[in-house]
Design a protein around this motif. Structure first.
Motif, PDB file in Angstrom:
ATOM      1  N   GLU A 198       0.838  -1.193   0.000  1.00  0.00           N
ATOM      2  CA  GLU A 198       0.000   0.000   0.000  1.00  0.00           C
ATOM      3  C   GLU A 198       0.870   1.239   0.000  1.00  0.00           C
ATOM      4  O   GLU A 198       1.925   1.278   0.629  1.00  0.00           O
ATOM      5  N   PRO A 200       1.072   5.666  -1.843  1.00  0.00           N
ATOM      6  CA  PRO A 200       0.538   6.647  -2.787  1.00  0.00           C
ATOM      7  C   PRO A 200       0.946   6.336  -4.222  1.00  0.00           C
ATOM      8  O   PRO A 200       1.850   5.534  -4.479  1.00  0.00           O
ATOM      9  N   ALA A 201       0.267   6.985  -5.156  1.00  0.00           N
ATOM     10  CA  ALA A 201       0.469   6.751  -6.583  1.00  0.00           C
ATOM     11  C   ALA A 201       1.937   6.879  -6.973  1.00  0.00           C
ATOM     12  O   ALA A 201       2.707   7.609  -6.355  1.00  0.00           O
ATOM     13  N   VAL A 244      -4.460   5.551  -8.738  1.00  0.00           N
ATOM     14  CA  VAL A 244      -5.122   5.203  -7.483  1.00  0.00           C
ATOM     15  C   VAL A 244      -6.102   4.054  -7.721  1.00  0.00           C
ATOM     16  O   VAL A 244      -6.823   4.030  -8.723  1.00  0.00           O
ATOM     17  N   THR A 271      -3.041   4.685  -3.036  1.00  0.00           N
ATOM     18  CA  THR A 271      -3.844   5.728  -2.409  1.00  0.00           C
ATOM     19  C   THR A 271      -3.581   7.089  -3.043  1.00  0.00           C
ATOM     20  O   THR A 271      -2.691   7.251  -3.877  1.00  0.00           O
ATOM     21  N   ASP A 272      -4.344   8.059  -2.566  1.00  0.00           N
ATOM     22  CA  ASP A 272      -4.162   9.426  -3.061  1.00  0.00           C
ATOM     23  C   ASP A 272      -3.121  10.200  -2.250  1.00  0.00           C
ATOM     24  O   ASP A 272      -2.913  11.396  -2.472  1.00  0.00           O
ATOM     25  N   GLY A 273      -2.472   9.539  -1.301  1.00  0.00           N
ATOM     26  CA  GLY A 273      -1.423  10.189  -0.526  1.00  0.00           C
ATOM     27  C   GLY A 273      -1.928  10.958   0.673  1.00  0.00           C
ATOM     28  O   GLY A 273      -1.159  11.682   1.312  1.00  0.00           O
ATOM     29  N   SER A 274      -3.197  10.796   1.047  1.00  0.00           N
ATOM     30  CA  SER A 274      -3.757  11.572   2.155  1.00  0.00           C
ATOM     31  C   SER A 274      -3.547  10.918   3.515  1.00  0.00           C
ATOM     32  O   SER A 274      -3.795  11.548   4.537  1.00  0.00           O
ATOM     33  N   ILE A 276      -0.530   8.295   4.706  1.00  0.00           N
ATOM     34  CA  ILE A 276       0.584   7.413   4.355  1.00  0.00           C
ATOM     35  C   ILE A 276       1.193   6.833   5.622  1.00  0.00           C
ATOM     36  O   ILE A 276       1.527   7.560   6.561  1.00  0.00           O
ATOM     37  N   TRP A 284       7.415   9.919  -5.889  1.00  0.00           N
ATOM     38  CA  TRP A 284       6.425  10.928  -5.500  1.00  0.00           C
ATOM     39  C   TRP A 284       6.597  12.143  -6.396  1.00  0.00           C
ATOM     40  O   TRP A 284       7.715  12.641  -6.583  1.00  0.00           O
ATOM     41  N   ASN A 288       0.598  14.980  -7.317  1.00  0.00           N
ATOM     42  CA  ASN A 288      -0.193  14.269  -6.304  1.00  0.00           C
ATOM     43  C   ASN A 288      -0.160  14.962  -4.947  1.00  0.00           C
ATOM     44  O   ASN A 288      -0.548  14.361  -3.937  1.00  0.00           O
ATOM     45  N   TYR A 291       1.323  15.137   0.120  1.00  0.00           N
ATOM     46  CA  TYR A 291       1.538  13.825   0.710  1.00  0.00           C
ATOM     47  C   TYR A 291       1.455  13.993   2.224  1.00  0.00           C
ATOM     48  O   TYR A 291       2.209  14.775   2.806  1.00  0.00           O
TER      49      TYR A 291
END
Length: 700
Positions: A198, A200-201, A244, A271-274, A276, A284, A288, A291
């Motif tokens: 898991e 972020p993109a 995502v 995920t959208d990085g909200s 982490i 990164w 996006n 983060y």
């Protein structure tokens, strides 16, 4: 009797080793349950003990077996050993109660046993090697349930020597066992794991094949995104997830024309990085932003995270960013787009721990850490270049940078301002460490010792630094604490209102430096350096970050540094003392009107992972090339090619084209789609303004 299932079909042996080369997990817990009275201690059905050995032992065992085998169990179980829906190795049990269970505190136990060696004396033929337990909540006849225990699979295990056991037992009274079963696995077993599941993109995932048999597999096929199309035939591939979503992952293996496959549903979550947490890997990018790191994160030893210019990272309170692998946070291609590490509260900073990778922090803004902004330990390698490190705090560490037992550290061209330490230094602390410290601006920091602490063999060389208007809160104020260390200082400007050095068992060597009060040494001077617009006072109450610390034209520090040509300024003239002089001069960027001028930078590349295919046999030879384009180069043609060490073109990635996607994959193949050999290659980029190259190493 353990090897005679025809005569004793319901005998399920488990050996709990308390010592030796392979001690069993939970040995202490099981021993406490039964009160081990001697060795060997044999337990039957949880309630019958047989202690000791000798000629009568076998007869006692048979007698206990004959008593238990006549009992009717209130449970029927169907157990299996294999992979679950998440692709994990697991023991599972479908359970049905055929009668009521009156005992309480019942648990279901999952155990793997292993036959280490049939020639070993004694032969540990059924040694417990894993242990797990769960509450067993069924009590009435007719109830059914499914229970599963994932197990971390060790690739060194021979699956033919492995057995799975399930026991339902009460952990009260006489510890009665209600039912037990044993199973084994035969055939092919596709299994895999990954460095992350898991993130972020642009999540970089390295997959590791753990399939059985461990040798003799003829082919591997991977579907990374659950679309039914195989994406890789490598044994241990790398894949970059850019969108995502949740992704099923399938591995199919083939042996002698027979196939087996496993699908792990929703195995990868991008995920959208909200929010982490956990392991980090991949790339990164600013598209996006932001983060948001909400809990402890780390880059594991074999992993790499690349952070592009303009990325904004917010870290929750007291959370630390730990690097065991490789962090490439390099925004040197565009000074107007720094990488930002900060917090809405106070976070615990970036910690480099036992990493010998080529870590880099370049053009980052790091603020609001409360342990140390940058903590470097255990022979870690880090280049800390051209950053702004400000408004951080600490207690017993260097608030800006703290280096322990690490010599391969470069600290250069940074602005270190307005940091605070309650019990050491607001600037840089070194313990048994010799980093390279050049051309830094260290101003308006506050601490027990205003700017530096050098302890225990930290024989550092300070070259062309400006150290000014720092504040010491010690009863007797000191700018430097020097203990059992012998630093060398050359071509610096050191301005302070207190005593410069507290140096028990240590002493600095200083030459060609402008310092308050003077100091014995060639070329030293004690004058006003004539900064353009310094702060009006000392310490973090004054904004050192936005003051102007470069020198006026009439400054006595200009052309006053060491006259050796090796120290010359970039224009070839004699060294100017302070951070804005010397071959690595910090750029003041002012024109005749004293206004800041934008520094022209060049387009550049980031390559990750590098080396690629580094650690596991069969890993996919695949690396990502991310282009950082200056604004002037955007929407103009670019050419990118791969060259071997002889300068011969191997692969063309882009040929004089205007590109929309700035990320490219090289899979280790040439223009004829043939795999190239292990070695060093050069990725060369040509734009309208820039020609640049990156070295990359391919390992197989």
């Amino acid at each position: 009797m353990w090897d005679d299932p025809g005569q004793f079909p319901y005998f399920i042996p488990i050996i709990w080793q308390g010592d030796g080369p392979n001690p069993s997990p939970n040995y202490t817990g099981r021993g406490s349950m039964y009160g081990v009275a001697g060795i060997p201690h044999s337990q039957w059905n949880g309630s019958q003990s047989i202690v000791g050995g000798g000629a009568s032992t076998y007869g006692q065992y048979v007698n206990a077996y004959n008593q238990i085998v006549t009992q009717d169990a209130p449970i029927e179980m169907d157990i299996s050993l294999g992979t679950n829906s998440s692709g994990q190795f697991a023991i599972s049990a479908n359970v049905e109660l055929t009668d009521d269970i009156s005992t309480t505190n019942n648990k279901i136990i999952f155990i793997l046993t292993y036959d280490y060696s049939a020639t070993q004396t004694p032969d540990y033929f059924a040694s417990a090697i894993t242990y797990g337990e769960q509450d067993f909540d069924l009590t009435s006849g007719g109830q059914i349930g499914f229970y599963e225990e994932p197990v971390t699979f060790n690739p060194s295990w021979d699956l033919t020597n492995l057995k799975g056991l399930v026991i339902v037992q009460t952990f009260s009274g006489n510890n009665l066992i209600h039912q037990a079963g044993i199973t084994e696995y035969s055939g092919m077993l596709p299994m895999f794991s990954s460095n992350v599941t898991e993130g972020p993109a642009n999540l970089g995932v390295e997959f590791t094949d753990n399939s059985f048999p461990s040798g003799g597999i003829d082919s591997w096929q991977w579907d990374f995104d659950g679309d039914g199309t195989f994406d890789s035939s490598q044994q241990n591939p790398y894949h970059l997830y850019t969108e995502v979503g949740e992704y099923d992952v399938t591995l199919q293996i083939e042996v002698d024309g027979e196939y087996a496959e496993v699908t792990a549903e929703n195995y990868i979550t991008v995920t959208d990085g909200s929010s982490i947490t956990g392991n980090l890997s991949g790339l990164w990018e600013s598209a996006n932003n932001p983060y948001i790191i909400t809990d402890e994160v780390q880059i594991s030893q074999e992993d790499q995270l690349t952070i592009s210019p303009g990325v904004e990272i917010t870290v929750d309170a007291n959370v630390q960013f730990t690097v065991y692998g490789l962090l490439n946070a390099d925004a040197s291609s565009d000074r107007s787009e720094p990488i930002i590490f900060t917090s809405d509260d106070e976070w615990a900073g970036i910690r480099f721990m036992d990493t010998q990778q080529n870590n880099i922090l370049n053009n980052c803004e790091i603020s609001k850490a409360n342990t140390s902004a940058i903590l470097v330990e255990n022979d870690s390698h880090v280049d800390i270049i051209d950053n702004k490190i400000f408004e951080n705090s600490s207690s017993s560490l260097g608030a800006a940078i703290d280096v322990t037992a690490s010599d391969n550290v470069v600290i250069s061209q940074n602005i270190i301002a307005n940091n605070t330490s309650s019990n050491l230094t607001g600037g840089i602390a070194c313990l048994d460490a010799i980093p390279e410290i050049t051309n830094n601006l260290i101003v308006n920091n506050t601490g027990t010792y205003g700017a530096f602490s050098f302890k225990t063999g930290s024989d550092v060389t300070l070259e062309n630094n400006t150290i000014a208007n720092n504040e010491s809160t010690n009863g007797t104020p000191y700018l430097f604490f020097i203990f059992n260390s012998f630093p060398t200082m050359i071509n610096n400007i050191i301005i302070d209102n207190g005593t410069l050095f507290f140096a028990p068992f240590g002493d600095p060597t200083i030459t060609y430096t402008c310092l308050t009060g003077g100091f014995t040494g060639e070329g030293n001077i004690d004058v006003d350096p004539l900064f353009v617009a310094p702060t009006e006072g000392d310490g973090n109450a004054y904004d050192g970050l936005n003051a102007q610390w470069w020198l006026q034209e009439s400054s006595p520090c200009i052309d006053a540094g060491n006259p050796d040509a090796m120290y010359n300024d970039p224009d070839g003239t004699r060294n100017d003392m302070g951070a804005y002089g010397g071959p690595l001069a910090l750029e003041s960027g002012v024109d005749s009107d004293d206004e800041i001028v934008n520094i022209v930078r060049t387009s550049s590349m980031i390559v990750y992972p590098n080396p690629f295919n580094p650690s596991s046999a069969g890993r996919s030879p695949q690396t990502t090339i991310a282009l950082n384009m200056t604004k002037s180069d955007q929407q103009k043609p670019v050419t990118v090619g791969i060259y071997n060490i002889k300068g011969q073109l191997v692969k063309t990635l882009v040929r004089n084209e205007i590109i929309e996607n700035s990320n490219f994959i090289w899979n280790g193949k040439d223009n004829s789609n043939n795999s190239v050999s292990t070695g060093i290659y050069f990725i060369k980029m040509r734009t309208t303004s820039t020609q640049t190259a990156k070295k990359v190493m391919l390992l197989k």
